[in-house]
Design a protein around this motif. Structure first.
Motif, PDB file in Angstrom:
ATOM      1  N   GLU A  12      23.677   8.362  31.979  1.00  0.00           N
ATOM      2  CA  GLU A  12      23.869   7.001  32.461  1.00  0.00           C
ATOM      3  C   GLU A  12      24.937   6.315  31.613  1.00  0.00           C
ATOM      4  N   PRO A  13      25.722   5.426  32.200  1.00  0.00           N
ATOM      5  CA  PRO A  13      26.842   4.822  31.468  1.00  0.00           C
ATOM      6  C   PRO A  13      26.480   4.187  30.122  1.00  0.00           C
ATOM      7  N   PRO A  14      25.304   3.531  29.964  1.00  0.00           N
ATOM      8  CA  PRO A  14      25.049   2.896  28.666  1.00  0.00           C
ATOM      9  C   PRO A  14      24.686   3.877  27.549  1.00  0.00           C
ATOM     10  N   GLN A  15      24.390   5.119  27.905  1.00  0.00           N
ATOM     11  CA  GLN A  15      23.921   6.054  26.884  1.00  0.00           C
ATOM     12  C   GLN A  15      25.043   6.451  25.928  1.00  0.00           C
ATOM     13  N   THR A  16      24.697   6.472  24.647  1.00  0.00           N
ATOM     14  CA  THR A  16      25.642   6.851  23.605  1.00  0.00           C
ATOM     15  C   THR A  16      25.667   8.366  23.436  1.00  0.00           C
ATOM     16  N   VAL A  17      26.848   8.900  23.213  1.00  0.00           N
ATOM     17  CA  VAL A  17      27.012  10.318  22.904  1.00  0.00           C
ATOM     18  C   VAL A  17      27.344  10.440  21.416  1.00  0.00           C
ATOM     19  N   GLN A  18      26.608  11.306  20.725  1.00  0.00           N
ATOM     20  CA  GLN A  18      26.878  11.566  19.311  1.00  0.00           C
ATOM     21  C   GLN A  18      27.504  12.950  19.176  1.00  0.00           C
ATOM     22  N   ILE A  19      28.614  13.037  18.451  1.00  0.00           N
ATOM     23  CA  ILE A  19      29.283  14.312  18.213  1.00  0.00           C
ATOM     24  C   ILE A  19      29.282  14.570  16.705  1.00  0.00           C
TER      25      ILE A  19
END
Length: 266
Positions: free
Chosen positions: A38-45
């Motif tokens: 979903e657009p609000p979700q943060t991705v951590q790399i």
């Protein structure tokens, strides 16, 4: 010192999804596909620990990149256990689990083979502008560079004094050493068992808080936080042990932040 269990790969994490992208052979450009979300979700790399990388640029492909929202800054100071020495992949160490569950912006000062109450680190924490702090050390003070109960207690007093000089109001959660079966009753070269050192640390924290009437320092006794069977080598927790440690610490971190917010509203 990189954790030996970490793969030489980028680890991409978001809610319910984990992917890994290996390093390119030429250490040039690498494309990291992002998981559906979903657009609000943060991705951590997470960057690979075993190599030193210099990132020249980040370019979006078929979309945009926006900074992730920042939560309260939480600084954790500890040894290889806090670093995540024995978890199976990045993001599973107990500080990361707590930060994710509480929406915190984690600064992990976990140093493998170190963390003996170094004053330089206490000063760095004091200057970090953190909203909350966790202090988790003591195991390495039994071995490698050992100490006795008097020195470890005084070191903790000085360490907390330095942290408070820079951060007089924030919540500080102090966690004493978790169980280490081979050290609990074994004496180091100065005659101290890990049980002795743990008791001295805990007493020092209580005395410091009481003498200063400091209600924002919380002591979490570490002995029973992680069952011995959740240690992978008799010292370091595995994934299950990190979950146990996170579950034991997170409520105290949350309570400290709520207390700080309440005091600011008054």
């Amino acid at each position: 010192m990189p954790a030996p269990t970490m793969a030489e790969a980028f680890v991409v994490r978001t809610a319910g999804s984990v992917t890994r992208v290996r390093l390119p052979n030429d250490f040039g450009t690498v494309e990291i596909p992002l998981p559906p979300r979903e657009p609000p979700q943060t991705v951590q790399i997470y960057l690979p620990e075993h190599v030193e990388l210099v990132i020249d640029a980040i370019t979006p492909v078929g979309g945009d990149i926006a900074p992730a929202p920042r939560g309260p800054r939480w600084v954790v100071y500890g040894d290889s256990i806090s670093q995540g020495w024995s978890v199976t992949e990045a993001g599973l160490a107990w500080p990361s689990l707590v930060a994710e569950s509480l929406g915190l912006d984690l600064v992990n000062l976990g140093f493998a083979g170190s963390a003996r109450g170094e004053l330089l680190t206490a000063d760095a924490i004091g200057g970090s502008d953190a909203a909350a702090v966790a202090v988790v050390w003591g195991t390495n003070a039994w071995s490698s560079l050992p100490t006795d109960v008097g020195q470890i207690a005084e070191t903790m007093r000085v360490f907390l004094t330095a942290v408070r000089q820079g951060l007089p109001e924030v919540s500080v959660v102090v966690v004493s050493p978790i169980v280490r079966p081979d050290a609990e009753d074994a004496r180091n070269r100065f005659g101290a068992t890990l049980s002795d050192l743990r008791g001295a640390l805990e007493s020092a924290v209580r005395r410091f808080a009481e003498s200063a009437a400091d209600t924002r320092i919380t002591l979490v006794p570490g002995l029973d936080l992680v069952p011995a069977e959740e240690l992978v080598d008799g010292i370091h927790p595995g994934d299950a042990g990190h979950r146990s440690l996170a579950a034991g610490v997170a409520p105290h971190v949350a309570a400290g932040l709520e207390l700080l917010a309440e005091n600011r509203r008054q």
